[in-house]
Design a protein around this motif. Structure first.
Motif, PDB file in Angstrom:
ATOM      1  N   SER A 153      -2.503  -4.463   9.336  1.00  0.00           N
ATOM      2  CA  SER A 153      -1.754  -4.522   8.081  1.00  0.00           C
ATOM      3  C   SER A 153      -0.279  -4.250   8.316  1.00  0.00           C
ATOM      4  O   SER A 153       0.581  -5.034   7.913  1.00  0.00           O
ATOM      5  CB  SER A 153      -2.324  -3.503   7.087  1.00  0.00           C
ATOM      6  N   CYS A 212       1.313   4.689   1.310  1.00  0.00           N
ATOM      7  CA  CYS A 212       0.839   5.636   2.307  1.00  0.00           C
ATOM      8  C   CYS A 212       0.694   7.019   1.675  1.00  0.00           C
ATOM      9  O   CYS A 212       1.484   7.418   0.828  1.00  0.00           O
ATOM     10  CB  CYS A 212       1.802   5.693   3.491  1.00  0.00           C
ATOM     11  N   ALA A 240      -4.274   4.109   1.054  1.00  0.00           N
ATOM     12  CA  ALA A 240      -3.651   2.895   1.569  1.00  0.00           C
ATOM     13  C   ALA A 240      -4.593   2.036   2.407  1.00  0.00           C
ATOM     14  O   ALA A 240      -4.323   0.858   2.624  1.00  0.00           O
ATOM     15  CB  ALA A 240      -2.417   3.259   2.411  1.00  0.00           C
ATOM     16  N   ASP A 241      -5.695   2.626   2.889  1.00  0.00           N
ATOM     17  CA  ASP A 241      -6.585   1.907   3.807  1.00  0.00           C
ATOM     18  C   ASP A 241      -7.628   1.109   3.027  1.00  0.00           C
ATOM     19  O   ASP A 241      -8.793   1.496   2.916  1.00  0.00           O
ATOM     20  CB  ASP A 241      -7.258   2.901   4.754  1.00  0.00           C
ATOM     21  N   PRO A 288       0.841  -1.202   0.000  1.00  0.00           N
ATOM     22  CA  PRO A 288       0.000   0.000   0.000  1.00  0.00           C
ATOM     23  C   PRO A 288       0.876   1.253   0.000  1.00  0.00           C
ATOM     24  O   PRO A 288       1.939   1.276   0.621  1.00  0.00           O
ATOM     25  CB  PRO A 288      -0.789  -0.122   1.309  1.00  0.00           C
ATOM     26  N   ASP A 321      -0.215   0.414   6.121  1.00  0.00           N
ATOM     27  CA  ASP A 321      -1.158   1.437   5.673  1.00  0.00           C
ATOM     28  C   ASP A 321      -1.112   2.719   6.491  1.00  0.00           C
ATOM     29  O   ASP A 321      -1.903   3.635   6.263  1.00  0.00           O
ATOM     30  CB  ASP A 321      -2.585   0.879   5.649  1.00  0.00           C
TER      31      ASP A 321
END
Length: 351
Positions: free
Chosen positions: A271, A233, A237-238, A231, A274
């Motif tokens: 994760s 950032c 990313a979430d 992901p 993220d």
């Protein structure tokens, strides 16, 4: 590097609707895969478009994603050696709800939010019958197609907003995208032939994992190349917020809290990639735990955190790094891919 001609290239990956999917970059990425790499890990597989491309190239594919609905795409399209859904399977899936007291989650959570009551009830009924299919591959394929049908129902293809039914009542938006008002069952039936046609056996024992990559890497052996697409950032990313509904649907949670306007599940799964506060340390740990894998390809974006120079400095401890760059001329959405930014591929070879 050019690959030998392969019959698997005739198969077509069902085009995804997924933030940050590398579907449009797969040909560009493929040219940096050594032909000698036989077993390849796709560590953050997401939509599975890169894993599918690797399968088409005749590779043994180890694909992984920590979200269950992404793992099911891997089960259905990568690990699956040849099982498709037939009429008998559809009769099972479309039969009445086999346990309406248990399978009512979509109606309780998302009716009136993302779906009209009829679609929510259909989704619950469908989910109640998935376990009746004869094997895990048919089950994974059924859920994969249903999840894709659900993303067709919402503008932007994700669930981090509360405007789905507002948009579905807007004649202008409907004119642009009639899927907003089409029943889930119709969308499923439209997608089914495309997904069935994408199933093939490349003669390798491909595996789809559902783990945090930091836990998985130390256990893997015999990997020739790892493809990392973590992901980004600062750039959507979430994924758990964007695709919470799909994760809730495949897991069918009854022991979670569902919070805020979108009814996202809580607590979220960890994760480690993220959030800015955690990403740097976990990227370092990931590269350390991948040191036994000779070659790495790392996808990134030049507007993400950490910046490319920091990424390269982390990798240089273990590998020689070459930076390949592809500039976006238009915004594609997701992972910072806006006009003027660049998709980066870090080609990391053994020193």
């Amino acid at each position: 590097m050019l690959f030998a001609e392969t019959k698997y290239l005739d198969y077509k990956f069902p085009e995804p609707q997924y933030l940050g999917a590398k579907f449009i970059h797969r040909g560009w990425i493929a040219q940096f895969i050594p032909e000698s790499a036989d077993t390849i890990l796709d560590a953050f597989s997401g939509s599975q478009s890169i894993a599918y491309m690797l399968k088409q190239l005749g590779k043994k594919v180890i694909t992984n994603d920590f979200l269950s609905f992404n793992n099911l795409i891997g089960k259905a399209l990568i690990e699956n050696p040849g099982y498709i859904l037939n009429k008998q399977d559809l009769d099972i899936l479309f039969s009445e709800n086999s346990d309406p007291f248990r399978f009512n989650l979509m109606q309780e959570l998302f009716s009136g939010l993302f779906f009209v009551p009829e679609d929510a009830a259909f989704a619950d009924s469908f989910r109640s019958n998935v376990h009746r299919l004869e094997n895990v591959y048919k089950q994974a394929l059924a859920l994969t197609i249903m999840c894709r049908s659900m993303t067709r129902k919402v503008t932007m293809g994700h669930f981090a907003h509360t405007q789905a039914l507002v948009y579905a009542a807007d004649p202008v938006r409907i004119k642009r995208n009639r899927s907003l008002i089409r029943p889930l069952k119709d969308l499923f039936m439209e997608l089914l032939p495309e997904y069935n046609a994408a199933i093939f056996d490349n003669g390798k024992e491909n595996i789809s994992y559902n783990e945090n990559v930091l836990d998985l890497l130390p256990r893997l052996e015999g990997i020739d190349l790892a493809y990392f697409d973590p992901p980004y950032c600062n750039s959507h990313a979430d994924y758990q917020s964007f695709y919470h509904l799909l994760e809730t649907y495949v897991e069918y949670w009854k022991d979670k809290q569902f919070v805020n306007g979108i009814k996202r599940y809580e607590p979220k799964r960890y994760s480690g990639f993220d959030k800015n506060s955690e990403a740097l340390a976990n990227l370092r740990l990931m590269f350390e735990r991948a040191n036994h894998i000779p070659t790495w390809l790392v996808s990134y974006n030049d507007r993400s955190y950490p910046d490319i120079d920091t990424m390269v400095d982390m990798i240089k401890v273990y590998r020689d790094v070459k930076i390949e760059r592809k500039t976006y001329t238009t915004g594609r959405g997701g992972k910072g891919s806006v006009a003027g930014s660049s998709e980066i591929l870090l080609v990391c070879m053994t020193k």
